[in-house]
Design a protein around this motif. Structure first.
Motif, PDB file in Angstrom:
ATOM      1  N   THR A 149      -1.497 -12.016  -1.395  1.00 24.00           N
ATOM      2  CA  THR A 149      -1.165 -12.630  -2.368  1.00 24.00           C
ATOM      3  C   THR A 149       0.015 -13.801  -2.084  1.00 24.00           C
ATOM      4  O   THR A 149       0.253 -14.979  -2.710  1.00 24.00           O
ATOM      5  N   TYR A 150       0.747 -13.567  -0.720  1.00 21.71           N
ATOM      6  CA  TYR A 150       1.502 -14.459  -0.356  1.00 21.71           C
ATOM      7  C   TYR A 150       1.026 -15.707   0.349  1.00 21.71           C
ATOM      8  O   TYR A 150      -0.125 -15.755   1.084  1.00 21.71           O
ATOM      9  N   ASP A 197      -0.155   0.445   3.285  1.00 20.30           N
ATOM     10  CA  ASP A 197       0.588   0.534   2.058  1.00 20.30           C
ATOM     11  C   ASP A 197      -0.084  -0.379   1.121  1.00 20.30           C
ATOM     12  O   ASP A 197      -0.215  -1.596   1.252  1.00 20.30           O
ATOM     13  N   LYS A 198      -0.176   0.116  -0.167  1.00 22.21           N
ATOM     14  CA  LYS A 198      -0.894  -0.650  -1.262  1.00 22.21           C
ATOM     15  C   LYS A 198       0.135  -1.967  -1.570  1.00 22.21           C
ATOM     16  O   LYS A 198      -0.399  -3.090  -1.867  1.00 22.21           O
ATOM     17  N   ASN A 199       1.314  -1.796  -1.629  1.00 23.10           N
ATOM     18  CA  ASN A 199       2.271  -2.662  -1.766  1.00 23.10           C
ATOM     19  C   ASN A 199       2.227  -3.936  -0.833  1.00 23.10           C
ATOM     20  O   ASN A 199       2.365  -5.342  -1.199  1.00 23.10           O
ATOM     21  N   LEU A 200       2.280  -3.592   0.383  1.00 22.46           N
ATOM     22  CA  LEU A 200       2.116  -4.419   1.714  1.00 22.46           C
ATOM     23  C   LEU A 200       0.697  -5.109   1.499  1.00 22.46           C
ATOM     24  O   LEU A 200       0.932  -6.401   1.741  1.00 22.46           O
ATOM     25  N   ASP A 201      -0.012  -4.469   1.295  1.00 26.82           N
ATOM     26  CA  ASP A 201      -1.438  -5.022   1.128  1.00 26.82           C
ATOM     27  C   ASP A 201      -1.717  -6.122   0.208  1.00 26.82           C
ATOM     28  O   ASP A 201      -1.977  -6.974   0.358  1.00 26.82           O
ATOM     29  N   TYR A 202      -0.916  -5.774  -1.012  1.00 21.46           N
ATOM     30  CA  TYR A 202      -0.791  -6.661  -2.191  1.00 21.46           C
ATOM     31  C   TYR A 202      -0.012  -7.975  -1.658  1.00 21.46           C
ATOM     32  O   TYR A 202      -0.567  -8.974  -1.877  1.00 21.46           O
ATOM     33  N   GLU A 203       0.923  -7.992  -1.169  1.00 20.79           N
ATOM     34  CA  GLU A 203       1.943  -8.863  -0.778  1.00 20.79           C
ATOM     35  C   GLU A 203       1.163  -9.793   0.422  1.00 20.79           C
ATOM     36  O   GLU A 203       1.148 -10.923   0.338  1.00 20.79           O
TER      37      GLU A 203
END
Length: 99
Positions: free
Chosen positions: A11-12, A2-8
């Motif tokens: 970036t975390y 998922d793109k949101n999970l990938d981003y997190e």
């Protein structure tokens, strides 16, 4: 992924001291056996888990060490997928057949 999970995931920032490797070890104690997860270089305790969670402790260590490689593999597969889509599209444009 998922793109949101990938981003997190990308970036975390866990901080320098949390970069791998992590190690797990069983600990016997009068209060009950348990497992610890520690940062190998610093010895910093990251987690203490109950005796039945040895597999979870090991998974935490392996997953942390494998995660950057998995993200890189994901990037490579996405790039290959996009290249193949482009080739298919180019081929269908050239032949006039739907791709």
């Amino acid at each position: 992924m998922d793109k949101n999970l990938d981003y997190e995931a990308r970036t975390y920032d866990l901080g320098e001291w949390l970069t791998g490797p992590w190690v797990q070890q069983p600990i016997e104690s009068p209060d009950g056996d348990h497992y610890t997860v520690t940062h190998k270089a610093s010895g910093q305790l990251l987690a203490t888990l109950p005796h039945w969670a040895g597999a979870i402790a090991l998974w935490m260590c392996v997953a942390r060490d494998a995660f950057p490689t998995l993200l890189a593999d994901n990037d490579q597969l996405r790039a290959e997928n996009e290249a193949l889509k482009k080739q298919l599209n180019d081929l269908s444009t050239t032949t006039g057949e739907p791709g």
